[in-house]
Design a protein around this motif. Structure first.
Motif, PDB file in Angstrom:
ATOM      1  N   MET A  39      11.823  -0.023 -13.890  1.00  0.00           N
ATOM      2  CA  MET A  39      13.256  -0.140 -14.158  1.00  0.00           C
ATOM      3  C   MET A  39      13.510   0.325 -15.579  1.00  0.00           C
ATOM      4  O   MET A  39      12.585   0.427 -16.372  1.00  0.00           O
ATOM      5  CB  MET A  39      13.753  -1.584 -13.977  1.00  0.00           C
ATOM      6  N   TRP A  40      14.773   0.621 -15.856  1.00  0.00           N
ATOM      7  CA  TRP A  40      15.194   0.883 -17.224  1.00  0.00           C
ATOM      8  C   TRP A  40      16.660   0.535 -17.359  1.00  0.00           C
ATOM      9  O   TRP A  40      17.399   0.525 -16.393  1.00  0.00           O
ATOM     10  CB  TRP A  40      14.922   2.323 -17.668  1.00  0.00           C
ATOM     11  N   GLN A  41      17.033   0.211 -18.572  1.00  0.00           N
ATOM     12  CA  GLN A  41      18.422  -0.103 -18.895  1.00  0.00           C
ATOM     13  C   GLN A  41      18.723   0.586 -20.213  1.00  0.00           C
ATOM     14  O   GLN A  41      18.062   0.327 -21.213  1.00  0.00           O
ATOM     15  CB  GLN A  41      18.613  -1.619 -19.028  1.00  0.00           C
ATOM     16  N   LEU A  42      19.702   1.453 -20.199  1.00  0.00           N
ATOM     17  CA  LEU A  42      20.031   2.154 -21.431  1.00  0.00           C
ATOM     18  C   LEU A  42      21.108   1.400 -22.199  1.00  0.00           C
ATOM     19  O   LEU A  42      20.803   0.698 -23.151  1.00  0.00           O
ATOM     20  CB  LEU A  42      20.446   3.600 -21.130  1.00  0.00           C
ATOM     21  N   GLU A  43      22.344   1.503 -21.775  1.00  0.00           N
ATOM     22  CA  GLU A  43      23.435   0.892 -22.524  1.00  0.00           C
ATOM     23  C   GLU A  43      23.198  -0.605 -22.732  1.00  0.00           C
ATOM     24  O   GLU A  43      22.914  -1.338 -21.801  1.00  0.00           O
ATOM     25  CB  GLU A  43      24.757   1.102 -21.779  1.00  0.00           C
ATOM     26  N   GLY A  44      23.256  -1.030 -23.979  1.00  0.00           N
ATOM     27  CA  GLY A  44      23.109  -2.439 -24.308  1.00  0.00           C
ATOM     28  C   GLY A  44      21.681  -2.897 -24.508  1.00  0.00           C
ATOM     29  O   GLY A  44      21.457  -3.991 -25.009  1.00  0.00           O
ATOM     30  N   ALA A  45      20.686  -2.091 -24.120  1.00  0.00           N
ATOM     31  CA  ALA A  45      19.296  -2.539 -24.272  1.00  0.00           C
ATOM     32  C   ALA A  45      18.346  -1.404 -24.665  1.00  0.00           C
ATOM     33  O   ALA A  45      17.456  -1.604 -25.458  1.00  0.00           O
ATOM     34  CB  ALA A  45      18.808  -3.188 -22.981  1.00  0.00           C
ATOM     35  N   TYR A  46      18.497  -0.247 -24.051  1.00  0.00           N
ATOM     36  CA  TYR A  46      17.604   0.893 -24.300  1.00  0.00           C
ATOM     37  C   TYR A  46      16.143   0.485 -24.132  1.00  0.00           C
ATOM     38  O   TYR A  46      15.301   0.718 -24.978  1.00  0.00           O
ATOM     39  CB  TYR A  46      17.869   1.514 -25.688  1.00  0.00           C
ATOM     40  N   ARG A  47      15.868  -0.152 -22.988  1.00  0.00           N
ATOM     41  CA  ARG A  47      14.503  -0.590 -22.708  1.00  0.00           C
ATOM     42  C   ARG A  47      14.108  -0.189 -21.297  1.00  0.00           C
ATOM     43  O   ARG A  47      14.959   0.037 -20.436  1.00  0.00           O
ATOM     44  CB  ARG A  47      14.363  -2.096 -22.881  1.00  0.00           C
ATOM     45  N   GLY A  48      12.813  -0.109 -21.078  1.00  0.00           N
ATOM     46  CA  GLY A  48      12.288   0.178 -19.752  1.00  0.00           C
ATOM     47  C   GLY A  48      11.005  -0.593 -19.532  1.00  0.00           C
ATOM     48  O   GLY A  48      10.328  -0.984 -20.486  1.00  0.00           O
ATOM     49  N   GLU A  49      10.688  -0.826 -18.262  1.00  0.00           N
ATOM     50  CA  GLU A  49       9.454  -1.518 -17.886  1.00  0.00           C
ATOM     51  C   GLU A  49       8.585  -0.562 -17.097  1.00  0.00           C
ATOM     52  O   GLU A  49       9.057   0.069 -16.146  1.00  0.00           O
ATOM     53  CB  GLU A  49       9.773  -2.741 -17.023  1.00  0.00           C
ATOM     54  N   ILE A  77       9.642  -0.255 -24.692  1.00  0.00           N
ATOM     55  CA  ILE A  77       8.979  -0.116 -23.401  1.00  0.00           C
ATOM     56  C   ILE A  77       8.104  -1.346 -23.201  1.00  0.00           C
ATOM     57  O   ILE A  77       7.321  -1.705 -24.077  1.00  0.00           O
ATOM     58  CB  ILE A  77       8.175   1.188 -23.296  1.00  0.00           C
ATOM     59  N   GLU A  78       8.276  -1.982 -22.041  1.00  0.00           N
ATOM     60  CA  GLU A  78       7.593  -3.239 -21.730  1.00  0.00           C
ATOM     61  C   GLU A  78       6.655  -3.060 -20.545  1.00  0.00           C
ATOM     62  O   GLU A  78       6.829  -2.149 -19.736  1.00  0.00           O
ATOM     63  CB  GLU A  78       8.612  -4.314 -21.333  1.00  0.00           C
ATOM     64  N   VAL A  79       5.713  -3.993 -20.446  1.00  0.00           N
ATOM     65  CA  VAL A  79       4.862  -4.080 -19.265  1.00  0.00           C
ATOM     66  C   VAL A  79       4.569  -5.563 -19.033  1.00  0.00           C
ATOM     67  O   VAL A  79       4.433  -6.337 -19.982  1.00  0.00           O
ATOM     68  CB  VAL A  79       3.555  -3.257 -19.424  1.00  0.00           C
ATOM     69  N   LEU A  80       4.539  -5.951 -17.769  1.00  0.00           N
ATOM     70  CA  LEU A  80       4.225  -7.323 -17.381  1.00  0.00           C
ATOM     71  C   LEU A  80       2.816  -7.341 -16.789  1.00  0.00           C
ATOM     72  O   LEU A  80       2.516  -6.563 -15.886  1.00  0.00           O
ATOM     73  CB  LEU A  80       5.239  -7.832 -16.350  1.00  0.00           C
ATOM     74  N   VAL A  81       1.965  -8.235 -17.305  1.00  0.00           N
ATOM     75  CA  VAL A  81       0.562  -8.256 -16.913  1.00  0.00           C
ATOM     76  C   VAL A  81       0.176  -9.668 -16.483  1.00  0.00           C
ATOM     77  O   VAL A  81       0.460 -10.635 -17.192  1.00  0.00           O
ATOM     78  CB  VAL A  81      -0.341  -7.797 -18.087  1.00  0.00           C
ATOM     79  N   ASP A  82      -0.485  -9.775 -15.352  1.00  0.00           N
ATOM     80  CA  ASP A  82      -1.045 -11.042 -14.909  1.00  0.00           C
ATOM     81  C   ASP A  82      -2.064 -11.497 -15.958  1.00  0.00           C
ATOM     82  O   ASP A  82      -2.951 -10.719 -16.328  1.00  0.00           O
ATOM     83  CB  ASP A  82      -1.727 -10.849 -13.547  1.00  0.00           C
ATOM     84  N   PRO A  83      -1.958 -12.717 -16.476  1.00  0.00           N
ATOM     85  CA  PRO A  83      -2.889 -13.178 -17.509  1.00  0.00           C
ATOM     86  C   PRO A  83      -4.359 -13.106 -17.103  1.00  0.00           C
ATOM     87  O   PRO A  83      -5.236 -13.014 -17.956  1.00  0.00           O
ATOM     88  CB  PRO A  83      -2.475 -14.639 -17.749  1.00  0.00           C
ATOM     89  N   ARG A  84      -4.641 -13.137 -15.802  1.00  0.00           N
ATOM     90  CA  ARG A  84      -6.026 -13.043 -15.328  1.00  0.00           C
ATOM     91  C   ARG A  84      -6.566 -11.615 -15.377  1.00  0.00           C
ATOM     92  O   ARG A  84      -7.762 -11.396 -15.236  1.00  0.00           O
ATOM     93  CB  ARG A  84      -6.121 -13.587 -13.899  1.00  0.00           C
TER      94      ARG A  84
END
Length: 193
Positions: free
Chosen positions: A90-100, A135-142
């Protein structure tokens, strides 16, 4: 402002090409996603058949048309072999300018640097073309392998999101990692020519 509009451009490094996935990639996708070690901490579904792999490719490609995602196949340039996929969940430009971002690689190719190259291509595209700030990433702690990979690619762990993902096993925490545009620019300046 960045508009995807169904376009999945080719991106390349020395050893890999990121390209739109095609129906003939289905056997390799099926083989990769059938490996329990690949699915273990990724949240990707087990595919039931080769036809479900074709449907998954069609689904992932269609996400780019609605701008709900952007997924590339990772292909070894020397052999034209599909070895995994990666992209923007996903990504969001206006208001955040971030992507995962998200990614998976066939375990046959783990530890060979292919995913590091793919992540660098994603960072370059996200910051230079999409105009992202974060730019973000979500990782399982294991998933220690993924944690090491993202830290090596200049991502910083910011914290834990409790019970963030639901799987057939129940709710699971995830760690969130990010890299900012300024961090990435600084790293580019430090790299030898």
């Amino acid at each position: 402002m960045y508009v995807c509009d169904g376009n999945i451009p080719k991106l390349e490094s020395d050893r890999i090409l990121l390209r739109r996935m095609e129906p003939n990639d289905a056997p390799k996708l099926f083989e990769c996603w059938s490996r329990s070690e690949v699915r273990e901490h990724s949240g990707i579904p087990e595919l039931e058949s080769l036809s479900s792999a074709v449907e998954m490719i069609q689904f992932l490609n269609a996400l780019s048309e609605t701008e709900d995602g952007l997924r590339w196949g990772i292909v070894k340039k020397e052999s034209n072999e599909w070895i995994g996929s990666c992209g923007f969940n996903m990504w969001q430009l206006e208001g955040a300018y971030r992507g995962e971002i998200g990614c998976e690689l066939s375990s046959l190719y783990w530890g060979q640097g292919y995913m590091s190259e793919a992540i660098q291509l994603l960072l370059n595209y996200g910051f230079q073309v999409m105009g992202l700030h974060r730019i973000e990433v979500l990782v399982d702690p294991r998933n220690e392998r993924a944690s090491r990979l993202f830290i090596a690619q200049q991502f910083q762990m910011e914290g834990k999101l409790r019970d963030y993902r639901h799987t057939t096993e129940g709710f699971h925490d995830v760690h969130i990692y990010s890299v900012l545009h300024g961090d990435w620019l600084q790293k580019q300046k430090e790299m030898p020519l």
